[in-house]
Design a protein around this motif. Structure first.
Motif, PDB file in Angstrom:
ATOM      1  N   PHE A 578       1.213  -0.842 -22.889  1.00 40.10           N
ATOM      2  CA  PHE A 578       0.730  -2.083 -24.178  1.00 40.10           C
ATOM      3  C   PHE A 578       1.585  -1.625 -26.198  1.00 40.10           C
ATOM      4  O   PHE A 578       2.450  -2.550 -25.791  1.00 40.10           O
ATOM      5  CB  PHE A 578      -0.675  -1.852 -24.715  1.00 40.10           C
ATOM      6  N   THR A 590      -5.624  -8.750 -27.056  1.00 40.16           N
ATOM      7  CA  THR A 590      -5.511  -6.825 -27.589  1.00 40.16           C
ATOM      8  C   THR A 590      -7.215  -6.995 -26.874  1.00 40.16           C
ATOM      9  O   THR A 590      -6.925  -5.793 -26.103  1.00 40.16           O
ATOM     10  CB  THR A 590      -5.084  -6.967 -28.834  1.00 40.16           C
ATOM     11  N   TYR A 593      -7.046  -7.564 -23.334  1.00 40.20           N
ATOM     12  CA  TYR A 593      -5.308  -5.971 -22.631  1.00 40.20           C
ATOM     13  C   TYR A 593      -6.836  -4.830 -22.322  1.00 40.20           C
ATOM     14  O   TYR A 593      -7.123  -4.703 -21.038  1.00 40.20           O
ATOM     15  CB  TYR A 593      -4.506  -5.791 -23.469  1.00 40.20           C
TER      16      TYR A 593
END
Length: 630
Positions: A578, A590, A593
């Motif tokens: 990431f 974010t 993810y």
């Protein structure tokens, strides 16, 4: 639907006597969702103020496409086979920045260009590709093309703005409002003189059309100043041409896309090298185990006298405790049931993928196959959980079957639902519709849960697993352990080797998920899957043997966690990926993810942990059935 069209051609045109095709076969272009490598949030085509197709019905989508957020819709672009069009107008969009609604649409368009959102167009179930030269003289074919690009305030071109030297105005957006499309076809003479489409390529361009109603596709680029006020007009146009391609067959028409992917050139040797190393290490582990264990068994079987028996040491001393039920046996049996379900699902899915049924051409097939298999594999999950729970001496069979049905799937669904709420709030196309969520719950409650109950019924009905040695009533005291035989160091070391055989493939898989690249190397993935199973098994068996020799008989949870710790390395690698590889920005992206990553980590933990437990259970059962204990 998106099935392949078959265009019939006049015989005189095939023979070459007619210079121009006179047929009227229509070719329809579909549009998919728009996505970006800088954001996890994809959006439907209709979320943008592009030219819309009026009155056309969108094609049906399977479960996998819906779960992946694909939204295929008809477009206003429609061609006639072999009819060339030059600078044909599609529509003109006008924005008045003084009007709030128009300003919001224009700002959304600018934000999408700033984040490098990409179109994904489809012709005959094939992506319309944008091919351009990259480093070392190679040509890369991208299955998407950008909406536009941005020149920063200091005059630095971002993303696709580097392709045109005319993009030079500072703090300005340039929109690709024109595309040159070239469609390649292959004439099939042995099928009633037809033609098939084998490729579709485009080149995005930007033109500031002076006369939108009668465009000529010339002049300066279409620029939109970041501080633009007043009226902004964007005219969308296209040109299309056709070219016969004799060297590409319909069956191999995807090859030029897949061969141009970056990962098809840089990692073939690395993958093979990794596989050879892992195979070598696995062979070494197996050889050490066989030689050492063979010597131990031979030495123990030669001990006939009482004095020799008093000198016994190591794993034979704990034969009366080796099958003692573990602590938290209920939870371990539930994990084993869910892990078995995932293990079989993964094997069958990869097997079908290797046969070519789940290729990128079959959109959503991979996810659909995995979900359906998971639902249908509730029976082995319930059976395995019930069998081991009964062998652990458990009696709360109702609690066991309920936890097997709802604990791990419930955690995954809760995480998935929270992520879906975020997608709903952001208006993303990846948000699962309410009807699909109901359908997933129906599959879970109406099919998977009853099948789990059926498996558990047969698992509890059978007699408990017979162990080769009896368990003593009083537990044996475990001696002081060295640092290397303590639980935590052994568990941490146990996950290193399995992770070493998957991290290259893990990079490709993460690329396909988060960088929107096509994954098709299922043959390598299946081979890595087999090696992962072997490596998890042998690493766990080796560490289990060392612990038994140190007279520590708590092997059940330790074997599960030793190979299951590979998931922790997976999580660490995902965090590294990431921050080092992705360009994702924004709080929502974010959270999404890491939310989806936690689902993958949990599934991988159950999968690898179950492999380690089964391997260790087989090993312990075998060695204590070979050695005769008085």
């Amino acid at each position: 639907n998106l099935s392949r069209p078959h265009f019939h051609l006049p015989a005189d045109w095939i023979s070459g006597s007619s210079p121009e095709f006179v047929g009227v076969s229509g070719i329809e272009l579909f549009v998919n969702r728009l996505d970006s490598v800088e954001s996890v949030l994809p959006y439907e085509y209709t979320a943008f103020d592009f030219c819309q197709a009026e009155g056309k019905k969108r094609p049906s989508e399977n479960l996998g496409q819906v779960l992946f957020g694909e939204r295929i819709e008809p477009s206003p672009y429609r061609f006639t086979f072999n009819k060339k069009e030059t600078c044909k107008a599609v529509c003109t969009k006008t924005y008045d920045t003084k009007k709030l609604e128009d300003k919001q649409k224009l700002d959304f368009l600018k934000k999408s260009m700033l984040l490098n959102y990409q179109h994904h167009w489809i012709v005959d179930n094939m992506p319309v590709t944008w091919c351009y030269d990259v480093e070392d003289g190679q040509r890369f074919c991208n299955p998407g093309f950008p909406i536009g690009c941005y020149i920063t305030e200091d005059g630095r071109p971002k993303d696709a703005c580097v392709i045109n030297s005319e993009f030079h105005e500072k703090d300005t957006f340039y929109i690709f409002n024109h595309v040159d499309i070239k469609i390649y076809y292959h004439v099939v003479e042995n099928e009633a003189l037809g033609a098939r489409l084998v490729a579709a390529k485009l080149e995005p361009k930007s033109y500031k059309h002076t006369h939108p109603d009668n465009p000529d596709c010339s002049g300066v680029p279409m620029d939109i100043s970041n501080k633009a006020n007043g009226e902004v007009k964007i005219a969308y146009t296209y040109s299309v041409s056709f070219q016969e391609e004799k060297n590409i067959r319909w069956a191999s028409r995807w090859d030029y896309i897949l061969e141009s992917m970056p990962h098809t050139h840089i990692q073939w040797f690395s993958i093979m090298n990794s596989l050879v190393i892992v195979l070598f290490l696995s062979g070494m582990v197996a050889m050490i185990m066989l030689r050492t264990l063979h010597k131990d068994i031979a030495r123990y079987n030669q001990m006939d006298s009482t004095e020799d028996a008093q000198e016994e040491f190591g794993w034979k001393l704990v034969h009366g405790d080796i099958f003692r039920p573990p602590r938290k046996g209920m939870l371990l049996s539930v994990f084993l049931g869910s892990g078995t379900q995932i293990l079989i699902m993964t094997f069958v899915t990869l097997f079908f993928a290797c046969l070519g049924f789940l290729s990128p051409a079959n959109r959503g097939a991979l996810m659909t196959c995995a979900v359906v298999l998971w639902v249908l594999l509730g029976t082995p999950a319930g059976y395995v959980a019930a069998r081991f729970y009964k062998s652990f001496g458990g009696e709360k069979w109702k609690t066991n079957v309920l936890l097997t049905s709802f604990l791990c799937p419930g955690i995954v669904f809760a995480d998935f639902f929270i992520m879906n709420l975020i997608l709903w709030g952001e208006g993303s196309s990846a948000a699962i519709p309410f009807g699909t969520l109901v359908a997933i719950l129906a599959l879970w409650f109406c099919i998977s849960v009853p099948l789990t109950f059926i498996g558990a019924y047969f698992g509890f009905k059978k007699n408990a697993i017979e162990h080769p040695v009896r368990t003593n009533q009083i537990p044996r005291q475990i001696p002081e352990q060295s640092f290397y035989t303590k639980p935590l160091p052994g568990i941490i070391m146990g996950g290193i080797l399995p992770f070493g055989c998957i991290f290259i493939q893990l990079f490709f898989i993460l690329n396909s998920i988060w960088s929107h690249q096509m994954y098709y190397m299922f043959g390598f993935l299946f081979l890595v899957f087999i090696i992962l199973v072997i490596t998890c098994s042998e690493a766990t068996i080796l560490l289990c043997y060392f612990h038994l020799c140190a007279e520590d008989y708590h092997w059940q949870w330790r074997s599960f966690l030793t190979s299951g710790f590979t998931a922790v390395y997976f999580l660490i690698y995902a965090i590294h990926y990431f921050f080092s590889k992705l360009q994702i920005t924004g709080t929502a992206s974010t959270i999404l993810y890491f939310g989806y990553t936690m689902i993958m980590v949990l599934i991988f933990f159950l999968f690898t942990g179950t492999i380690g437990f089964f391997a260790c259970f087989w090993f312990v059962t075998k060695i204590y059935s070979v050695v005769k204990v008085d």
